[in-house]
Write a protein that holds these residues in place. Sequence first.
Motif, short mmCIF file in Angstrom:
data_model
loop_
_atom_site.label_atom_id
_atom_site.label_comp_id
_atom_site.label_asym_id
_atom_site.label_seq_id
_atom_site.Cartn_x
_atom_site.Cartn_y
_atom_site.Cartn_z
N MET A 235 -0.26 -3.35 9.65
CA MET A 235 -1.49 -3.35 10.43
C MET A 235 -2.64 -3.99 9.66
SD MET A 235 -2.51 0.13 12.25
CE MET A 235 -3.14 0.17 13.91
N ILE A 236 -2.74 -3.64 8.39
CA ILE A 236 -3.83 -4.17 7.56
C ILE A 236 -3.78 -5.69 7.53
CG2 ILE A 236 -4.67 -4.33 5.18
CD1 ILE A 236 -3.90 -1.34 4.94
N ALA A 237 -2.55 -6.21 7.37
CA ALA A 237 -2.41 -7.66 7.35
C ALA A 237 -2.86 -8.27 8.68
CB ALA A 237 -0.96 -8.03 7.05
N PHE B 246 0.87 -1.18 0.00
CA PHE B 246 0.00 0.00 0.00
C PHE B 246 0.91 1.23 0.00
CE2 PHE B 246 -2.27 -3.39 2.31
CZ PHE B 246 -3.27 -3.60 1.38
N GLN C 142 0.63 -12.54 9.04
CA GLN C 142 -0.62 -13.29 9.00
C GLN C 142 -0.46 -14.73 9.49
OE1 GLN C 142 -2.03 -12.58 4.83
NE2 GLN C 142 -3.55 -11.43 5.99
N PHE D 266 -5.04 -7.02 10.85
CA PHE D 266 -6.50 -6.94 10.95
C PHE D 266 -7.16 -8.04 10.13
CE2 PHE D 266 -6.16 -2.33 12.25
CZ PHE D 266 -6.78 -2.51 13.47
N ALA D 267 -6.63 -8.26 8.92
CA ALA D 267 -7.22 -9.27 8.05
C ALA D 267 -7.14 -10.64 8.71
CB ALA D 267 -6.51 -9.29 6.70
N CYS E 276 3.07 -10.51 4.89
CA CYS E 276 2.65 -11.91 4.74
C CYS E 276 2.93 -12.70 6.01
CB CYS E 276 3.37 -12.54 3.56
SG CYS E 276 2.78 -11.90 1.99
N GLU F 39 1.14 1.08 8.94
CA GLU F 39 -0.24 0.80 8.49
C GLU F 39 -0.30 -0.39 7.56
OE1 GLU F 39 -2.33 5.21 8.60
OE2 GLU F 39 -0.86 4.79 7.03
N LEU G 168 0.43 4.46 2.12
CA LEU G 168 0.30 4.32 3.57
C LEU G 168 1.67 4.11 4.21
CD1 LEU G 168 -2.83 1.97 3.74
CD2 LEU G 168 -2.76 4.45 3.59
#
Lengths: 252, 399
Positions: A100-102, A90, A165, A104-105, A162, A97, A93
Amino acid sequence: MGILEIKDINKRFGGLQALGDVNLSIEEGTVHAIIGPNGAGKSTLLNVLVGKLEPDTGSVTFEGKSILGLKPHQINQLGISRVFQTPEIFSTLSVFENVMIACFAKRDGAFQLNPLTSMGGEKDIHEKVEQMLLDVNMADKRNEIAASMSRGDKRRLEMAMCLAQDPKLLLLDEPTAGMARADTNNTIELLKEIEEKRGITMVIIEHDMHVVFSLANKITVLAQGTPIVEDVPSKIKGNPKVQEAYLGGAHE
Amino acid sequence: MFGLDKRDTTLFLFVVAITLLAPFLLNPFPTESALAQFNAGYPDLMQRFVIFGIFAIGFNILFGLTGYLSFGHAAFLGVGSYAAVWMFKLLSFNIIPAIALSIIVAGVFSLAIGYVCLRRSGIYFSILTLAFAQMSFAMAYSVLSNPSFNLTNGETGLQVYASDPQYLKGDGPDLTHLFGLEMNATKTLELGAWEFQFNTGFYVCAVFMIFAFYIAMRIFRSPFGLMLRAIKTNQTRLNYTGINSRPYTLAAFVISGMYAGLAGGLLAATDPLAGAERMQWTASGEVVLMTILGGAGTLLGPILGAAFIKYFENIFSKINDTVLHSWFSFMPESIDNFLVAIIHPFVGKGWHLTLGLMFMLIVIFLPGGLVDGGQRIWNRITGRSRTQNEPVADPKPAE
Ligand SMILES: Nc1ncnc2c1ncn2[C@@H]1O[C@H](COP(=O)(O)OP(=O)(O)OP(=O)(O)O)[C@@H](O)[C@H]1O
Ligand SMILES: [Mg+2]
């Protein structure tokens, strides 16, 4: 039965047979390298695995369940993460962040309607991101905008995303391409550590033989869309078929 | 405070203060002075500032965060207005049920339209939303207005008649009101040469805008908002990270549709009338301009943009040749005429020309909109260097 079973996959692009009768079994807990000249179909194979491409024939099962026809996000939620050949991050970003997205997912699943939740209160996510950034040696870059970083750093960031996660299967498409020697060595160390500590199964595509031979338990050589040899690293180097594929084959 | 961090709390309190003090701030010139026509502190215009501020704040949640450019949001505003007027016709002039229904109807409407349009992205998404909005406009203008079934009252517009049932009205007021507080009541405060007007309708709308701004702020700072920004940057990566982007875009679409419905309801609440022209594509385009002009993706931008455009629309359009002559009358007649001739195309009916030029200048020189401009000036004043995070060119991939 491997964690990932690929059977009789064929994929044509017009007149080009990009994948021809690919059969591959990835054992759980191993690092499986796929090598081959440019245009051999390595990335195409990964595209089939993550739901980007639909093969013409064949089947792909992950942990015994077919994943063909699933959407990319569904496949990821099953535990398959991919690092792309050209970094996909991203870019507008910050590094923090991005990771962070990873996280949250992984925690909240494919969709979560939480428009009034304050991000500041997500302590567990913050801790996880901090830890991940330490692991990949990027803690000092946490507030940098991803687009402003070097190509090597972008790759490390994508890898951090990656890894954050905790995937069961990690697909790496030339993870060290464009990296300086020192960064390449760091990446090898990182992947080794992950393999030992967490036992994540990995499929790694790589042109850099130093990386391949440092990490792989098993190597498959792909030429013109078809696996021609599959063996342990020590037996690959001397194999005449491999030499022919690289020297006489489609190498630029 | 209120679940916001320190910086956001400051920004929020700043917006609250500016909004509540607007009657003072917008009337800087004494009533009798020549500059008084640049005063914007009269009820009608101030109401427009905050109502269109709400519209743009909502639009920005979709466009600013996800990058999906809708050209049909006026449809939701229009639907909100119709819903509100129907509540006035059926129940009473109390604005609360009217506004509640505006938001709900606009939400349902945007859910349906968004569900279809979001199957595409980019230019195709924009065209689909435009098509839907024009269809809605045509429906409101003619199809849904015939003697046997008159939902919109066509060209005339929907309004409240004495013969309407208004079942809950009793002996309540004959004008829109908030539990008895009449929306068009205005108190005037005279201070020396100045005159300030405090209008109930404006303050009711202002409270709604402050609330709308607060919710937008929370959305910006939530994991949900982070996902929306991720959609704008790299939807592919997001999908391969396990996120299903479709419900996120749909939720953003519906939220922004509900904001538009609220704005439409408030328009009807300040003036109980709804016409099809509110749904026209020019109205949809206007909110796009507001958001881009102010700064898409920023918190303050949409409010600034809305105020900017509404100010031009109402103030510049009122400057006619007589006014211009009165300004330059101290000069020799030939120069006076010459100046008036030059300025003439840019004011009065020509205000669109000025606005268009401004828009071009801002998009070219300040791609981040007015907020970006403000930041640059602020940085210049405080001597801070420009943004440190300028993207660096990507080195060539090594194969
Ligand atoms: N979407 C597509 N449409 C048409 N042809 C494609 C597509 N994707 C890949 N190809 C072709 O399929 C062949 C295999 O491509 P692929 O990217 O899988 O090679 P690769 O082994 O990853 O090579 P490299 O080492 O250069 O990355 C190439 O000839 C490529 O041009
Ligand atoms: Mg490739």
